[in-house]
Design a protein around this motif. Structure first.
Motif, PDB file in Angstrom:
ATOM      1  N   LEU A  72      39.928  83.248   8.817  1.00  0.00           N
ATOM      2  CA  LEU A  72      40.977  83.935   9.573  1.00  0.00           C
ATOM      3  C   LEU A  72      41.317  83.199  10.863  1.00  0.00           C
ATOM      4  CD1 LEU A  72      40.046  87.698   9.082  1.00  0.00           C
ATOM      5  CD2 LEU A  72      41.991  86.460   8.128  1.00  0.00           C
ATOM      6  N   LEU A  73      40.299  82.700  11.558  1.00  0.00           N
ATOM      7  CA  LEU A  73      40.566  81.940  12.782  1.00  0.00           C
ATOM      8  C   LEU A  73      41.341  80.667  12.470  1.00  0.00           C
ATOM      9  CD1 LEU A  73      37.252  82.201  14.841  1.00  0.00           C
ATOM     10  CD2 LEU A  73      39.511  82.932  15.560  1.00  0.00           C
ATOM     11  N   THR A  74      40.891  79.940  11.459  1.00  0.00           N
ATOM     12  CA  THR A  74      41.527  78.663  11.133  1.00  0.00           C
ATOM     13  C   THR A  74      42.957  78.859  10.657  1.00  0.00           C
ATOM     14  OG1 THR A  74      39.383  77.736  10.552  1.00  0.00           O
ATOM     15  CG2 THR A  74      41.305  76.571   9.758  1.00  0.00           C
ATOM     16  N   VAL A  75      43.156  79.749   9.702  1.00  0.00           N
ATOM     17  CA  VAL A  75      44.504  79.953   9.155  1.00  0.00           C
ATOM     18  C   VAL A  75      45.406  80.635  10.178  1.00  0.00           C
ATOM     19  CG1 VAL A  75      45.826  81.112   7.344  1.00  0.00           C
ATOM     20  CG2 VAL A  75      43.706  79.948   6.781  1.00  0.00           C
ATOM     21  N   GLY A  76      44.876  81.602  10.913  1.00  0.00           N
ATOM     22  CA  GLY A  76      45.687  82.286  11.910  1.00  0.00           C
ATOM     23  C   GLY A  76      46.163  81.356  13.017  1.00  0.00           C
ATOM     24  N   LEU A  77      45.228  80.592  13.573  1.00  0.00           N
ATOM     25  CA  LEU A  77      45.620  79.648  14.623  1.00  0.00           C
ATOM     26  C   LEU A  77      46.486  78.521  14.056  1.00  0.00           C
ATOM     27  CD1 LEU A  77      42.306  79.415  16.675  1.00  0.00           C
ATOM     28  CD2 LEU A  77      44.440  80.507  17.351  1.00  0.00           C
ATOM     29  N   GLY A  78      46.192  78.099  12.825  1.00  0.00           N
ATOM     30  CA  GLY A  78      47.016  77.070  12.183  1.00  0.00           C
ATOM     31  C   GLY A  78      48.443  77.544  11.981  1.00  0.00           C
ATOM     32  N   LEU A  79      48.603  78.791  11.553  1.00  0.00           N
ATOM     33  CA  LEU A  79      49.939  79.340  11.363  1.00  0.00           C
ATOM     34  C   LEU A  79      50.669  79.467  12.702  1.00  0.00           C
ATOM     35  CD1 LEU A  79      52.029  80.499   9.443  1.00  0.00           C
ATOM     36  CD2 LEU A  79      50.958  82.732   9.735  1.00  0.00           C
ATOM     37  N   LEU A  80      49.959  79.890  13.724  1.00  0.00           N
ATOM     38  CA  LEU A  80      50.569  79.981  15.050  1.00  0.00           C
ATOM     39  C   LEU A  80      51.042  78.612  15.534  1.00  0.00           C
ATOM     40  CD1 LEU A  80      51.156  81.742  17.593  1.00  0.00           C
ATOM     41  CD2 LEU A  80      48.886  81.062  18.380  1.00  0.00           C
ATOM     42  N   LEU A  81      50.198  77.600  15.389  1.00  0.00           N
ATOM     43  CA  LEU A  81      50.589  76.246  15.781  1.00  0.00           C
ATOM     44  C   LEU A  81      51.751  75.730  14.941  1.00  0.00           C
ATOM     45  CD1 LEU A  81      47.201  74.456  16.452  1.00  0.00           C
ATOM     46  CD2 LEU A  81      49.030  74.851  18.075  1.00  0.00           C
ATOM     47  N   ALA A  82      51.726  76.019  13.641  1.00  0.00           N
ATOM     48  CA  ALA A  82      52.806  75.557  12.764  1.00  0.00           C
ATOM     49  C   ALA A  82      54.131  76.171  13.163  1.00  0.00           C
ATOM     50  CB  ALA A  82      52.475  75.891  11.311  1.00  0.00           C
ATOM     51  N   VAL A  83      54.123  77.463  13.460  1.00  0.00           N
ATOM     52  CA  VAL A  83      55.372  78.129  13.877  1.00  0.00           C
ATOM     53  C   VAL A  83      55.859  77.552  15.203  1.00  0.00           C
ATOM     54  CG1 VAL A  83      56.322  80.341  14.657  1.00  0.00           C
ATOM     55  CG2 VAL A  83      54.961  80.230  12.570  1.00  0.00           C
ATOM     56  N   LEU A  84      54.933  77.291  16.129  1.00  0.00           N
ATOM     57  CA  LEU A  84      55.329  76.708  17.416  1.00  0.00           C
ATOM     58  C   LEU A  84      55.879  75.297  17.233  1.00  0.00           C
ATOM     59  CD1 LEU A  84      52.426  77.951  19.704  1.00  0.00           C
ATOM     60  CD2 LEU A  84      54.801  78.738  19.681  1.00  0.00           C
ATOM     61  N   LEU A  85      55.243  74.495  16.371  1.00  0.00           N
ATOM     62  CA  LEU A  85      55.712  73.126  16.149  1.00  0.00           C
ATOM     63  C   LEU A  85      57.002  73.073  15.330  1.00  0.00           C
ATOM     64  CD1 LEU A  85      52.367  71.248  15.443  1.00  0.00           C
ATOM     65  CD2 LEU A  85      53.842  70.998  17.436  1.00  0.00           C
ATOM     66  N   HIS A  86      57.314  74.144  14.651  1.00  0.00           N
ATOM     67  CA  HIS A  86      58.540  74.198  13.844  1.00  0.00           C
ATOM     68  C   HIS A  86      59.778  74.343  14.732  1.00  0.00           C
ATOM     69  CE1 HIS A  86      60.720  74.629  10.147  1.00  0.00           C
ATOM     70  NE2 HIS A  86      61.203  75.805  10.485  1.00  0.00           N
ATOM     71  N   GLN A  87      59.582  74.824  15.954  1.00  0.00           N
ATOM     72  CA  GLN A  87      60.694  74.986  16.891  1.00  0.00           C
ATOM     73  C   GLN A  87      61.107  73.623  17.437  1.00  0.00           C
ATOM     74  OE1 GLN A  87      61.709  78.175  17.019  1.00  0.00           O
ATOM     75  NE2 GLN A  87      59.946  78.642  15.734  1.00  0.00           N
ATOM     76  N   ALA A  88      62.339  73.527  17.901  1.00  0.00           N
ATOM     77  CA  ALA A  88      62.837  72.284  18.511  1.00  0.00           C
ATOM     78  C   ALA A  88      62.692  72.381  20.023  1.00  0.00           C
ATOM     79  CB  ALA A  88      64.296  72.067  18.125  1.00  0.00           C
ATOM     80  N   TYR A  89      61.929  71.457  20.595  1.00  0.00           N
ATOM     81  CA  TYR A  89      61.768  71.381  22.053  1.00  0.00           C
ATOM     82  C   TYR A  89      61.410  69.942  22.419  1.00  0.00           C
ATOM     83  CZ  TYR A  89      56.822  71.931  20.864  1.00  0.00           C
ATOM     84  OH  TYR A  89      55.587  71.782  20.314  1.00  0.00           O
ATOM     85  N   PRO A  90      61.537  69.565  23.682  1.00  0.00           N
ATOM     86  CA  PRO A  90      61.438  68.151  24.077  1.00  0.00           C
ATOM     87  C   PRO A  90      60.089  67.475  23.791  1.00  0.00           C
ATOM     88  CG  PRO A  90      62.428  69.436  25.835  1.00  0.00           C
ATOM     89  CD  PRO A  90      61.997  70.406  24.788  1.00  0.00           C
ATOM     90  N   LEU A 161      50.638  74.052   6.821  1.00  0.00           N
ATOM     91  CA  LEU A 161      51.564  75.179   6.960  1.00  0.00           C
ATOM     92  C   LEU A 161      52.902  74.737   7.544  1.00  0.00           C
ATOM     93  CD1 LEU A 161      49.000  77.836   8.175  1.00  0.00           C
ATOM     94  CD2 LEU A 161      50.186  77.807   5.977  1.00  0.00           C
ATOM     95  N   LEU A 162      52.880  73.749   8.435  1.00  0.00           N
ATOM     96  CA  LEU A 162      54.128  73.211   8.977  1.00  0.00           C
ATOM     97  C   LEU A 162      54.945  72.529   7.876  1.00  0.00           C
ATOM     98  CD1 LEU A 162      55.928  72.691  11.425  1.00  0.00           C
ATOM     99  CD2 LEU A 162      54.632  70.598  11.811  1.00  0.00           C
ATOM    100  N   ALA A 163      54.265  71.797   7.002  1.00  0.00           N
ATOM    101  CA  ALA A 163      54.967  71.179   5.870  1.00  0.00           C
ATOM    102  C   ALA A 163      55.601  72.251   4.985  1.00  0.00           C
ATOM    103  CB  ALA A 163      54.007  70.316   5.068  1.00  0.00           C
ATOM    104  N   ALA A 164      54.892  73.363   4.794  1.00  0.00           N
ATOM    105  CA  ALA A 164      55.454  74.463   4.005  1.00  0.00           C
ATOM    106  C   ALA A 164      56.673  75.059   4.704  1.00  0.00           C
ATOM    107  CB  ALA A 164      54.393  75.531   3.769  1.00  0.00           C
ATOM    108  N   LEU A 165      56.594  75.225   6.022  1.00  0.00           N
ATOM    109  CA  LEU A 165      57.744  75.757   6.769  1.00  0.00           C
ATOM    110  C   LEU A 165      58.937  74.813   6.693  1.00  0.00           C
ATOM    111  CD1 LEU A 165      56.091  77.197  10.014  1.00  0.00           C
ATOM    112  CD2 LEU A 165      57.274  78.474   8.237  1.00  0.00           C
ATOM    113  N   ARG A 166      58.685  73.518   6.782  1.00  0.00           N
ATOM    114  CA  ARG A 166      59.771  72.530   6.729  1.00  0.00           C
ATOM    115  C   ARG A 166      60.427  72.473   5.352  1.00  0.00           C
ATOM    116  NH1 ARG A 166      61.148  70.272  11.745  1.00  0.00           N
ATOM    117  NH2 ARG A 166      59.283  70.472  12.977  1.00  0.00           N
ATOM    118  N   SER A 167      59.661  72.815   4.313  1.00  0.00           N
ATOM    119  CA  SER A 167      60.215  72.724   2.960  1.00  0.00           C
ATOM    120  C   SER A 167      61.014  73.966   2.564  1.00  0.00           C
ATOM    121  CB  SER A 167      59.094  72.486   1.944  1.00  0.00           C
ATOM    122  OG  SER A 167      58.288  73.645   1.838  1.00  0.00           O
ATOM    123  N   LEU A 168      61.004  74.996   3.393  1.00  0.00           N
ATOM    124  CA  LEU A 168      61.784  76.192   3.073  1.00  0.00           C
ATOM    125  C   LEU A 168      63.274  75.872   3.099  1.00  0.00           C
ATOM    126  CD1 LEU A 168      59.930  78.907   5.183  1.00  0.00           C
ATOM    127  CD2 LEU A 168      59.873  78.620   2.711  1.00  0.00           C
TER     128      LEU A 168
END
Length: 183
Positions: A72-90, A161-168
């Motif tokens: 839960l810690l690994t997947v939860g924090l991984g999903l949080l990081l993936a969602v944050l990295l999926h956003q566009a910022y400098p 998870l970021l790769a999964a988000l990008r492939s949507l």
């Protein structure tokens, strides 16, 4: 002819996979229904008795709970990081690098680095926590080990998870924005 030649070319790999994975897995599963032990190798049928014993063993249930916390810690924090990295910022490129860094270090290196960080006399965390031995204390050892392990493993989960988000597909997201949906 092409189908048969492809099968013939793939056959050595398939046989190797069967020999190294499928056979040992099937053999272990078959032995789990017997009374086989290394001390008394007997193939007497046990049925589901061993599984009942394991599900009533407090050590197994504790290990299952600890593993659940790790996942839960690994997947939860991984999903949080993936969602944050999926956003566009400098600084997104730098953050990709920072998230990937723990994954690039060999587990032995991670262990040695954290051993020095957590050292009860020389480590920076022991100093910050007033000389407490975080690994030698029953109350803090599990959490400390979980955080060290999650620190390295969360980057892999985040990138997958970021790769999964990008492939949507983007069409449903664009349609939702047109309909007035917010993030």
């Amino acid at each position: 002819m092409h189908g048969r030649s492809g099968l013939l070319l793939g056959l050595p790999g398939i046989l190797l996979l069967l020999a190294l994975v499928a056979f040992p897995l099937g053999y272990a599963l078959a032995l789990s229904f017997t009374r086989y032990t290394f001390i008394r190798p007997s193939l007497a049928w046990a049925g589901l008795d061993r599984y009942r014993e394991v599900l009533q063993d407090p050590y197994f249930l504790n290990a299952l709970g600890v593993t659940g916390v790790y996942v839960l810690l690994t997947v939860g924090l991984g999903l949080l990081l993936a969602v944050l990295l999926h956003q566009a910022y400098p600084l997104r490129g730098f953050h990709y690098f920072a998230v990937s860094l723990p994954m690039l270090i060999a587990p032995v290196g991670v262990g040695l680095i954290w051993k020095m960080i957590l050292h009860p006399e020389l480590g920076i965390l022991a100093y910050l926590f007033g000389g407490r031995d975080l690994l030698g204390n029953v109350q803090t050892a599990l959490l400390t080990l979980a955080l060290v392990d999650v620190w390295q493993q969360v980057s892999f989960a985040a990138l997958v998870l970021l790769a999964a988000l990008r492939s949507l597909p983007q069409e449903p997201l664009e349609a939702a924005r047109v309909d007035g949906a917010t993030p």
